[in-house]
Design a protein around this motif. Structure first.
Motif, PDB file in Angstrom:
ATOM      1  N   GLU A  47       0.733  18.845  15.982  1.00  0.00           N
ATOM      2  CA  GLU A  47       0.191  17.988  17.033  1.00  0.00           C
ATOM      3  C   GLU A  47       0.289  18.631  18.417  1.00  0.00           C
ATOM      4  OE1 GLU A  47       0.953  13.622  18.991  1.00  0.00           O
ATOM      5  OE2 GLU A  47       1.581  13.946  16.927  1.00  0.00           O
TER       6      GLU A  47
ATOM      7  N   GLY B 198      -2.989  20.090  19.903  1.00  0.00           N
ATOM      8  CA  GLY B 198      -3.884  19.163  20.596  1.00  0.00           C
ATOM      9  C   GLY B 198      -3.426  18.868  22.008  1.00  0.00           C
ATOM     10  N   ARG B 199      -2.127  18.692  22.175  1.00  0.00           N
ATOM     11  CA  ARG B 199      -1.574  18.427  23.511  1.00  0.00           C
ATOM     12  C   ARG B 199      -1.802  19.622  24.431  1.00  0.00           C
ATOM     13  NH1 ARG B 199      -0.961  13.030  23.514  1.00  0.00           N
ATOM     14  NH2 ARG B 199       0.288  12.395  21.741  1.00  0.00           N
TER      15      ARG B 199
ATOM     16  N   GLY C 156      -4.185  21.747  24.234  1.00  0.00           N
ATOM     17  CA  GLY C 156      -5.613  21.742  24.547  1.00  0.00           C
ATOM     18  C   GLY C 156      -5.948  20.759  25.652  1.00  0.00           C
ATOM     19  N   GLN C 157      -5.312  19.580  25.617  1.00  0.00           N
ATOM     20  CA  GLN C 157      -5.533  18.585  26.664  1.00  0.00           C
ATOM     21  C   GLN C 157      -5.043  19.092  28.021  1.00  0.00           C
ATOM     22  OE1 GLN C 157      -3.395  15.222  25.107  1.00  0.00           O
ATOM     23  NE2 GLN C 157      -5.191  14.401  24.046  1.00  0.00           N
ATOM     24  N   ILE C 158      -3.876  19.719  28.019  1.00  0.00           N
ATOM     25  CA  ILE C 158      -3.329  20.262  29.264  1.00  0.00           C
ATOM     26  C   ILE C 158      -4.257  21.344  29.806  1.00  0.00           C
ATOM     27  CG2 ILE C 158      -1.438  21.601  30.265  1.00  0.00           C
ATOM     28  CD1 ILE C 158       0.404  20.134  28.212  1.00  0.00           C
ATOM     29  N   HIS C 159      -4.682  22.237  28.926  1.00  0.00           N
ATOM     30  CA  HIS C 159      -5.555  23.334  29.335  1.00  0.00           C
ATOM     31  C   HIS C 159      -6.882  22.812  29.890  1.00  0.00           C
ATOM     32  CE1 HIS C 159      -7.121  27.394  29.377  1.00  0.00           C
ATOM     33  NE2 HIS C 159      -8.182  26.967  28.728  1.00  0.00           N
ATOM     34  N   ALA C 160      -7.420  21.750  29.294  1.00  0.00           N
ATOM     35  CA  ALA C 160      -8.713  21.210  29.713  1.00  0.00           C
ATOM     36  C   ALA C 160      -8.615  20.345  30.970  1.00  0.00           C
ATOM     37  CB  ALA C 160      -9.314  20.381  28.575  1.00  0.00           C
ATOM     38  N   SER C 161      -7.436  19.904  31.314  1.00  0.00           N
ATOM     39  CA  SER C 161      -7.263  19.012  32.462  1.00  0.00           C
ATOM     40  C   SER C 161      -7.592  19.721  33.768  1.00  0.00           C
ATOM     41  CB  SER C 161      -5.820  18.502  32.511  1.00  0.00           C
ATOM     42  OG  SER C 161      -5.613  17.751  33.693  1.00  0.00           O
TER      43      SER C 161
ATOM     44  N   ARG D 299       0.419  20.810  34.496  1.00  0.00           N
ATOM     45  CA  ARG D 299       0.249  22.041  33.737  1.00  0.00           C
ATOM     46  C   ARG D 299       1.426  22.313  32.820  1.00  0.00           C
ATOM     47  NH1 ARG D 299      -4.402  21.882  33.517  1.00  0.00           N
ATOM     48  NH2 ARG D 299      -4.454  23.962  32.676  1.00  0.00           N
TER      49      ARG D 299
END
Length: 82
Positions: free
Chosen positions: A11, A14-15, A17-22, A28
């Protein structure tokens, strides 16, 4: 990063990826902890345009009372994985 993901895919991927996309440049980092033992944690911060991570792992240094031996919370194998 690819080697980490290949070895430890879960999991967290996914987290990350969310941080990177933010677009929030203040968000960060990620903190992972053991809910049953909150003094056991790892926190990582994306740096250098999200190309690297700077990680800190709980050392256990402050867990021991004055005069007691200091405890290492993370094994050498755990540090290697980190």
């Amino acid at each position: 990063m690819r080697a980490f993901l290949a070895s430890y895919r879960c999991e967290i991927v996914g987290r990350l990826g969310q941080i990177h996309a933010s677009t929030d440049r203040k968000a960060r980092y990620i903190v992972l902890s053991d809910m049953s033992q909150p003094e056991h944690y790892v926190q990582c911060l994306f740096i250098e345009g999200d190309t690297r991570m700077l990680c800190e792992v709980a050392s256990g240094f402050y867990r021991a009372e004055k005069g007691e031996d200091r405890v290492k919370l993370v094994s050498p194998q755990g540090l290697s994985a980190l």
